[in-house]
Design a protein around this motif. Structure first.
Motif, mmCIF file in Angstrom:
data_model
loop_
_atom_site.group_PDB
_atom_site.id
_atom_site.type_symbol
_atom_site.label_atom_id
_atom_site.label_comp_id
_atom_site.label_asym_id
_atom_site.label_seq_id
_atom_site.Cartn_x
_atom_site.Cartn_y
_atom_site.Cartn_z
ATOM 1 N N LEU A 20 -15.934 -2.701 -3.392
ATOM 2 C CA LEU A 20 -15.424 -3.957 -3.907
ATOM 3 C C LEU A 20 -13.988 -4.152 -3.425
ATOM 4 N N SER A 21 -13.645 -5.405 -3.213
ATOM 5 C CA SER A 21 -12.279 -5.761 -2.851
ATOM 6 C C SER A 21 -11.768 -6.805 -3.827
ATOM 7 N N CYS A 22 -10.481 -6.811 -4.032
ATOM 8 C CA CYS A 22 -9.847 -7.829 -4.870
ATOM 9 C C CYS A 22 -8.572 -8.263 -4.154
ATOM 10 N N ALA A 23 -8.593 -9.491 -3.685
ATOM 11 C CA ALA A 23 -7.442 -10.042 -2.980
ATOM 12 C C ALA A 23 -6.567 -10.810 -3.961
ATOM 13 N N ALA A 24 -5.292 -10.481 -3.978
ATOM 14 C CA ALA A 24 -4.358 -11.100 -4.919
ATOM 15 C C ALA A 24 -3.416 -12.052 -4.188
ATOM 16 N N SER A 25 -3.061 -13.127 -4.857
ATOM 17 C CA SER A 25 -2.070 -14.066 -4.332
ATOM 18 C C SER A 25 -1.267 -14.632 -5.486
ATOM 19 N N GLY A 26 -0.086 -15.134 -5.154
ATOM 20 C CA GLY A 26 0.753 -15.736 -6.181
ATOM 21 C C GLY A 26 1.572 -14.754 -6.987
ATOM 22 N N LEU A 27 1.621 -13.516 -6.558
ATOM 23 C CA LEU A 27 2.423 -12.507 -7.241
ATOM 24 C C LEU A 27 2.972 -11.531 -6.208
ATOM 25 N N THR A 28 3.985 -10.787 -6.620
ATOM 26 C CA THR A 28 4.521 -9.733 -5.761
ATOM 27 C C THR A 28 3.650 -8.508 -5.976
ATOM 28 N N PHE A 29 2.650 -8.385 -5.150
ATOM 29 C CA PHE A 29 1.564 -7.428 -5.381
ATOM 30 C C PHE A 29 2.071 -6.018 -5.602
ATOM 31 N N SER A 30 3.054 -5.615 -4.828
ATOM 32 C CA SER A 30 3.536 -4.231 -4.909
ATOM 33 C C SER A 30 4.206 -3.914 -6.249
ATOM 34 N N ASP A 31 4.503 -4.932 -7.044
ATOM 35 C CA ASP A 31 5.123 -4.723 -8.351
ATOM 36 C C ASP A 31 4.109 -4.634 -9.483
ATOM 37 N N TYR A 32 2.833 -4.776 -9.157
ATOM 38 C CA TYR A 32 1.800 -4.866 -10.179
ATOM 39 C C TYR A 32 0.883 -3.648 -10.177
#
Length: 124
Positions: A20-32
């Motif tokens: 499974l993959s989950c692509a994130a946008s709209g956030l600073t991914f490395s901080d989450y």
């Protein structure tokens, strides 16, 4: 606007694998911290695993230990869930979730953002 989009679900025979993959946008991914949860028909949503931005601790539900592996690629803003040796009881809708902290919580209410989910069906 934060968006989490899961992909990679499908139908697989018992013993098989899916990623499974989950692509994130709209956030600073490395901080989450990113988590995976699942919900089977008629059951409550349950924690699967999570990975913080520091990768310092990666908890897994007992039911998936040794079979599932979470990883993240901060350059691609994507978190993955490699699922091996799948069992019929792994059948569920799988959700990814995110929260802006360093702790890989297993608690659903700690997570601020959720994807729409991807269906995983394991046939016996």
């Amino acid at each position: 606007q934060v968006q989490l989009v899961e992909s990679g679900g499908g139908l697989v025979q018992a013993g098989g694998s899916l990623r499974l993959s989950c692509a994130a946008s709209g956030l600073t991914f490395s901080d989450y911290t990113m988590g995976w949860f699942r919900q089977a028909p008629g059951k409550e949503c349950e924690f699967v695993t999570a990975i913080s931005w520091s990768d310092s601790r990666i908890p897994y539900a007992d039911s998936v230990k040794g079979r599932f592996t979470i990883s993240r690629d901060n350059a691609k803003n994507t978190v993955y869930l490699q699922m091996n040796s799948l069992k019929p009881e792994d059948t569920a809708v799988y959700f990814c979730a995110a929260h802006p902290g360093r702790t890989a919580w297993s608690l659903i209410w700690k997570y601020n953002y959720w994807g729409q989910g991807t269906q995983v069906t394991v046939s016996s």
